[in-house]
Design a protein around this motif. Structure first.
Motif, PDB file in Angstrom:
ATOM      1  N   SER A  94       0.819  -1.212   0.000  1.00 32.86           N
ATOM      2  CA  SER A  94       0.000   0.000   0.000  1.00 32.86           C
ATOM      3  C   SER A  94       0.853   1.262   0.000  1.00 32.86           C
ATOM      4  O   SER A  94       0.554   2.225  -0.718  1.00 32.86           O
TER       5      SER A  94
ATOM      6  N   TYR B 220      -3.182  -4.655  -4.691  1.00 32.48           N
ATOM      7  CA  TYR B 220      -3.308  -3.204  -4.623  1.00 32.48           C
ATOM      8  C   TYR B 220      -3.229  -2.671  -3.189  1.00 32.48           C
ATOM      9  O   TYR B 220      -3.548  -1.518  -2.923  1.00 32.48           O
TER      10      TYR B 220
ATOM     11  N   TYR C 165      -4.661  -3.932  -0.156  1.00 35.83           N
ATOM     12  CA  TYR C 165      -5.812  -4.006   0.750  1.00 35.83           C
ATOM     13  C   TYR C 165      -5.892  -5.400   1.365  1.00 35.83           C
ATOM     14  O   TYR C 165      -5.603  -6.399   0.707  1.00 35.83           O
TER      15      TYR C 165
ATOM     16  N   ARG D 100      -7.007   2.925  -4.883  1.00 42.43           N
ATOM     17  CA  ARG D 100      -5.617   3.289  -4.580  1.00 42.43           C
ATOM     18  C   ARG D 100      -5.281   4.666  -5.146  1.00 42.43           C
ATOM     19  O   ARG D 100      -4.597   5.468  -4.493  1.00 42.43           O
TER      20      ARG D 100
ATOM     21  N   ARG E  86      -4.151   7.979  -2.975  1.00 43.39           N
ATOM     22  CA  ARG E  86      -2.864   8.642  -3.208  1.00 43.39           C
ATOM     23  C   ARG E  86      -3.055  10.097  -3.604  1.00 43.39           C
ATOM     24  O   ARG E  86      -2.241  10.956  -3.255  1.00 43.39           O
TER      25      ARG E  86
END
Length: 274
Positions: free
Chosen positions: A96, A156, A158, A262, A266
């Motif tokens: 992550s 990704y 999680y 994601r 970000r």
């Protein structure tokens, strides 16, 4: 640490939004695809129906409690390490925080390729026996779909052990097999789960209880495609094609929707540092 500039994140988000719009089209055959299963229910022997119900209950135990269908996180982390040898990746949190989107996408493609291949073999195998093996093919494919989405979650960054992620996986399952109206509704629900500033109070336990609706919608969506698999031997071809197509679509859904989360997170991090 900002891994991608805002411009790149916005460009990727536009690609995902375009994909979401393309998913809202409704194929004509999907409108009538559920009808053959009304016939199938009538002609399937009761002992097969009972076995099918037991397998569906096992799937439900995962969705409600995070049971035996949980992916092997270490295997996905190793895939990430292969594509990013210069990074020290040992946990989902490391993915992550430290892994670029480009690497996540490569791992996602690996998951899609391996899952589609396995689904092809499984579909061909269960296609041999016609209606008798069709009864176990559906819950097996559902289990593969859940695993594919769990793998994507890890890729990704999680954790599929979390209840919130199990809810999201249910939404991904629903999205892949829903009609145009369902897709629009689900996209809105998922936005409420992940977009900053739009969080709504949710009863996670209540949402998990809806897994049976997901299971039967998933089953019915096969419709005429899976009905063709009832023909012994010829069902090998139809089983292989249908299962491969389903897992491929499921992988695409997982990649796009987890990637969108994601990107949004970000972009939020970049905004907080400006």
């Amino acid at each position: 640490m900002n891994l991608e500039p805002r411009e790149e994140l916005e460009k990727e988000l536009q690609i995902i939004n375009k994909w979401e719009k393309e998913q809202k089209g409704l194929w004509f055959w999907d409108r009538i695809g559920r009808l053959p299963f009304k016939i199938l229910d009538k002609v399937t022997p009761s002992f097969i129906q009972k076995r099918l119900g037991a397998l569906l209950d096992e799937i439900g135990s995962y969705i409600q409690t995070g049971g035996k269908y949980l992916t092997k996180e270490s295997a996905i982390i190793r895939k990430v390490e292969v594509h990013s040898p210069n990074l020290n990746i040992t946990t989902i949190e490391d993915i992550s925080r430290d892994v670029p989107l480009q690497v996540m996408d490569k791992v996602g493609q690996d998951i899609k390729k391996s899952g589609s291949h396995l689904a092809t073999v499984q579909g061909a195998s269960t296609g041999i026996g016609g209606v008798f093996t069709l009864a176990i093919d559906i819950p097996l494919l559902l289990g593969m779909s859940i695993k594919t989405l769990q793998d994507m979650a890890v890729a990704y960054g999680y954790n599929p052990r979390d209840k919130q992620e199990r809810v999201f996986i249910v939404k991904c399952l629903q999205f892949t097999t829903s009609d145009v109206i369902g897709k629009k509704t689900l996209l809105k629900e998922m936005e409420n789960m992940v977009l900053p500033g739009s969080e709504s109070k949710r009863e996670i336990a209540s949402e998990l209880q809806g897994w049976r609706e997901v299971v039967y919608t998933y089953r019915d969506q096969f419709g005429w495609k899976k009905l063709l698999q009832m023909v012994p031997v010829a069902g090998i071809i139809f089983g292989a094609f249908t299962n491969r197509s389903m897992i491929s679509d499921m992988a695409d859904t997982g990649m796009m929707l987890y990637k969108k989360r994601r990107i949004i997170e970000r972009m939020k991090e970049i905004g907080s540092t400006d």
